[in-house]
Design an enzyme around this catalytic site. Structure first.
Site, mmCIF file in Angstrom:
data_model
loop_
_atom_site.group_PDB
_atom_site.id
_atom_site.type_symbol
_atom_site.label_atom_id
_atom_site.label_comp_id
_atom_site.label_asym_id
_atom_site.label_seq_id
_atom_site.Cartn_x
_atom_site.Cartn_y
_atom_site.Cartn_z
ATOM 1 N N TRP A 82 -18.967 16.431 11.424
ATOM 2 C CA TRP A 82 -18.056 16.063 10.341
ATOM 3 C C TRP A 82 -18.430 16.788 9.053
ATOM 4 O O TRP A 82 -19.598 16.894 8.699
ATOM 5 C CB TRP A 82 -18.145 14.555 10.071
ATOM 6 C CG TRP A 82 -17.620 13.727 11.199
ATOM 7 C CD1 TRP A 82 -18.351 12.982 12.084
ATOM 8 C CD2 TRP A 82 -16.251 13.552 11.581
ATOM 9 N NE1 TRP A 82 -17.523 12.363 12.984
ATOM 10 C CE2 TRP A 82 -16.225 12.698 12.701
ATOM 11 C CE3 TRP A 82 -15.041 14.050 11.086
ATOM 12 C CZ2 TRP A 82 -15.048 12.308 13.325
ATOM 13 C CZ3 TRP A 82 -13.865 13.670 11.717
ATOM 14 C CH2 TRP A 82 -13.877 12.813 12.823
ATOM 15 N N THR B 2 0.867 -1.182 0.000
ATOM 16 C CA THR B 2 0.000 0.000 0.000
ATOM 17 C C THR B 2 0.902 1.230 0.000
ATOM 18 O O THR B 2 2.085 1.143 0.339
ATOM 19 C CB THR B 2 -0.899 0.036 1.245
ATOM 20 O OG1 THR B 2 -0.045 0.059 2.394
ATOM 21 C CG2 THR B 2 -1.793 -1.173 1.327
ATOM 22 N N LYS C 228 -13.320 17.786 11.004
ATOM 23 C CA LYS C 228 -14.200 17.849 12.181
ATOM 24 C C LYS C 228 -14.319 19.295 12.650
ATOM 25 O O LYS C 228 -13.354 19.876 13.123
ATOM 26 C CB LYS C 228 -13.639 16.975 13.296
ATOM 27 C CG LYS C 228 -14.621 16.815 14.435
ATOM 28 C CD LYS C 228 -14.400 15.562 15.227
ATOM 29 C CE LYS C 228 -15.662 15.187 15.968
ATOM 30 N NZ LYS C 228 -15.490 14.099 16.874
ATOM 31 N N GLU D 109 -5.969 -3.380 -1.353
ATOM 32 C CA GLU D 109 -6.361 -4.576 -0.588
ATOM 33 C C GLU D 109 -7.493 -5.363 -1.264
ATOM 34 O O GLU D 109 -7.849 -6.446 -0.830
ATOM 35 C CB GLU D 109 -6.820 -4.176 0.829
ATOM 36 C CG GLU D 109 -5.709 -3.733 1.772
ATOM 37 C CD GLU D 109 -5.405 -2.247 1.699
ATOM 38 O OE1 GLU D 109 -5.701 -1.625 0.654
ATOM 39 O OE2 GLU D 109 -4.870 -1.707 2.679
HETATM 40 P P1 ADP Z 1 -3.732 5.111 -1.993
HETATM 41 O O1 ADP Z 1 -4.867 5.998 -2.471
HETATM 42 O O2 ADP Z 1 -3.581 5.147 -0.507
HETATM 43 O O3 ADP Z 1 -2.522 5.338 -2.768
HETATM 44 P P2 ADP Z 1 -5.257 2.873 -2.952
HETATM 45 O O4 ADP Z 1 -5.137 2.989 -4.398
HETATM 46 O O5 ADP Z 1 -5.337 1.529 -2.375
HETATM 47 O O6 ADP Z 1 -4.071 3.586 -2.276
HETATM 48 O O7 ADP Z 1 -6.457 3.783 -2.539
HETATM 49 C C1 ADP Z 1 -7.666 3.288 -2.124
HETATM 50 C C2 ADP Z 1 -8.517 4.417 -1.650
HETATM 51 O O8 ADP Z 1 -8.759 5.352 -2.715
HETATM 52 C C3 ADP Z 1 -9.895 3.990 -1.215
HETATM 53 O O9 ADP Z 1 -9.875 3.481 0.106
HETATM 54 C C4 ADP Z 1 -10.668 5.304 -1.327
HETATM 55 O O10 ADP Z 1 -10.448 6.129 -0.187
HETATM 56 C C5 ADP Z 1 -10.030 5.964 -2.521
HETATM 57 N N1 ADP Z 1 -10.859 5.731 -3.711
HETATM 58 C C6 ADP Z 1 -10.698 4.815 -4.659
HETATM 59 N N2 ADP Z 1 -11.640 4.924 -5.612
HETATM 60 C C7 ADP Z 1 -12.444 5.956 -5.245
HETATM 61 C C8 ADP Z 1 -13.607 6.578 -5.786
HETATM 62 N N3 ADP Z 1 -14.137 6.190 -6.942
HETATM 63 N N4 ADP Z 1 -14.168 7.586 -5.091
HETATM 64 C C9 ADP Z 1 -13.652 8.020 -3.927
HETATM 65 N N5 ADP Z 1 -12.550 7.483 -3.369
HETATM 66 C C10 ADP Z 1 -11.943 6.471 -4.012
#
Ligand code: ADP
Length: 556
Positions: free
Chosen positions: A456, A190, A451, A337
């Site tokens: 929120w 990640t 917050k 994940e």
């Molecule tokens: P990171 O963004 O930490 O580099 P990831 O690619 O695993 O790693 O990111 C996953 C996160 O990206 C999700 O938990 C969510 O918060 C955000 N995300 C992914 N797709 C969307 C979407 N279509 N709309 C809003 N948030 C999104």
């Protein structure tokens, strides 16, 4: 025990390798290197993957051993996608934008035995990277003109080979092993935005099922006649699984190395006849601006029909903007994940006409075999009424049940995972609502919520409305500490045309514009203008860095 059950066919990536070789050998993979286009057939890719697997075996790499890549999107990276898992080893794709220190840490943590690295990356990091002792060999991939002067230094030469020479003498035939579907196929860490990077270990089964999920009509609907351009890096969650899905479907592939600027995209879409492409919203909003400014480019991308977009929330203006060019934006949601896709926005036939426009901007329905729920802070299920926000949790055969090596969850415990109702659940850390039809709408990442006075505020909701404003190129909302309210929202804005007059005009319009959508207390107190917002590894806005830079500017 009943007799006469069905065949027990293990779900492994060998299915994809065999299928693409037998059914689609003449379909092509077009790679756009900075100085040339390279076209290979799937026949060549699979044969070279066989040569590569033979060469890797000669290095003494066994089943389950990790093989790292540090590479942009190219045909060689695709050969690694096939060779490494199909020979029983584990493909560890490392983020090429990390610092050399972080790369060293990941190589050591995964105990990688081989490292395949693009020459352009090697040239920039080789000066200071100390390849850990676990790595037996570094293989440099010729993504740019190979120049003697750029060849590895003496100490590194002890370890080094060039890719083409590494595979050259090897036969394409190989006795591919029979693998179990529960063997590991890939490892991706990640990004570390929620703590130290954690390894997600994909299995053959999870990756094969995720691949099939991309082919479902109510998934991504990838099919043989598509030409697919994954403009997300192949080091990030298997480029959203699109390379494997394309090979399984028999769709041609177009790969973009590292450039995601509009001109490079237009050139590759035109050269390969791309029908569907994927990347994060920031890439596509720049692309849309370019199409509007350059009608000639719009004519050159007439083959493009569909854009599955995710990684961050997609605004209505992006959806409507692409519709004007005859391109359908399909909103997707996922995370490393979850391999990474979990939700796709497909329009249900039983939606009432008045529900359709609003539903288009939701992150979508769970892809078949993914199950979702939202829970409150005590882990109690919340109703699917479209208003109650709770943490989104996912159970799926392609969702993680733990981290590689047992590393802890975001808060230092193993709270990322929970087991109840007879299933394992991944706690996503995203706050969402679910409507009675099952459409999930992400409110915010829990850590990005602002917050204010005990209530929120969704940073994402503010960003989406700002993105719809015609003068805004990019927007992000962050919280700044406030002695009275705990936090107050700040709007960080990049204007389409940044001039002092436009800033003044935007400031004047800002409150009246926002008050059409938000109660007074949710409207940002302050606008902070930027030339550019900091981006993470996939081009998403990096809010952690943004907050730090904002505070630094403020203090300085
Ligand atoms: P990171 O963004 O930490 O580099 P990831 O690619 O695993 O790693 O990111 C996953 C996160 O990206 C999700 O938990 C969510 O918060 C955000 N995300 C992914 N797709 C969307 C979407 N279509 N709309 C809003 N948030 C999104």
């Amino acid at each position: 025990m009943l007799t006469g059950l069905m065949q027990q066919v293990p779900l492994t990536l060998n299915m994809i390798r065999e299928r693409v070789a037998v059914l689609y050998p003449d379909k092509t993979v077009t790679t756009r290197f900075p100085d040339r286009l390279h076209v290979a057939t799937y026949r060549e890719i699979v044969e070279r993957a066989g040569q590569l697997a033979n060469a890797i075996r000669e290095c003494g790499v066994d089943r389950g051993a990790r093989v790292a890549t540090l590479a942009w999107n190219s045909h060689r990276h695709l050969e690694l996608y096939l060779a490494v898992p199909c020979m029983g080893a584990v493909l560890h794709t490392i983020n090429a934008r990390l610092s050399s220190g972080d790369i060293e840490k990941l190589l050591a943590d995964a105990e990688d035995e081989l490292l395949f690295v693009d020459q352009s990356i090697w040239r920039t990091i080789c000066a200071d990277i100390r390849v850990p002792a676990c790595v037996k060999r570094v293989v440099v991939m010729e993504d740019e003109h190979v120049d003697e002067a750029a060849a590895p230094s003496t100490d590194q030469a002890r370890l080094c080979a060039l890719y083409e020479a590494f595979i050259e003498a090897q036969p394409p035939n190989i006795d591919w092993p029979s693998l179990g579907e529960d063997e590991a196929s890939g490892l991706c860490y990640t990004s570390g935005t929620t703590g130290d990077p954690k390894g997600v270990l994909y299995s053959h089964r999870s990756t094969t099922l995720h691949t099939l999920g991309c082919l479902f009509v109510d998934g991504i609907a990838m099919r043989e006649r598509d030409v697919c351009l994954p403009a997300v890096p192949m080091f990030h969650a298997n480029a959203w699984g699109f390379p494997y899905a394309a090979m399984m479907a028999g769709a041609a592939l177009a790969l973009l190395c590292r450039q995601t600027d509009p001109a490079s995209l237009v050139e590759l879409i035109n050269a390969a006849g791309v029908t569907m492409a994927t990347a994060v919203p920031t890439v596509w909003s720049n692309f849309l601006d370019h199409l509007r400014a350059e009608p000639a480019s719009a004519a050159r991308i007439a083959s493009m029909k569909r854009l599955p977009v995710g990684g961050a929330a997609v605004s209505r203006s992006l959806i409507d903007g692409f519709a004007q060019f005859g391109i359908e934006v399909m909103h997707c949601w996922g995370m490393t994940e979850i391999s990474p896709l979990g939700l796709t926005n497909v329009e249900r036939s039983d939606l009432a006409p008045e529900e359709r426009p609003h539903t288009r901007t939701a992150q979508g329905l769970p892809i078949p075999t993914c199950t979702v729920r939202i829970v409150d802070e005590h882990g109690r299920r919340l109703p699917w009424d479209g208003t109650a926000p709770g943490e989104l949790q996912v159970a799926s055969p392609w969702a993680a049940a733990g981290y590689f090596g047992g590393s802890a969850g975001p808060d230092g415990s193993s709270r990322s995972f929970t087991r109840d109702e007879g299933r394992e659940w991944l706690r996503t850390g995203d706050i969402a609502t679910i409507d009675p039809h099952g459409y999930v709408r992400i409110v915010d990442r829990a850590k990005d919520l602002i917050k204010s006075g005990g209530e929120w505020i969704s940073s994402q909701a503010i960003e989406l409305q700002l993105a719809n404003h015609p003068d805004v190129r990019e927007a992000a909302a962050i919280g700044r500490p406030d002695p009275k309210w705990q936090e107050r929202p700040i709007a960080c804005i990049v204007l389409q045309h940044d001039t002092p007059e436009n800033r003044k005009r935007f400031e004047m319009q800002f409150k009246p514009y926002m008050s059409q959508f938000f109660p007074k207390w949710q409207i940002p107190d302050e606008i902070s203008f930027w030339n550019d917002l900091p981006k993470g590894k996939t081009g998403k806005i990096d809010k952690m860095v943004l907050r730090q830079q904002f505070m630094r500017n403020r203090e300085g």
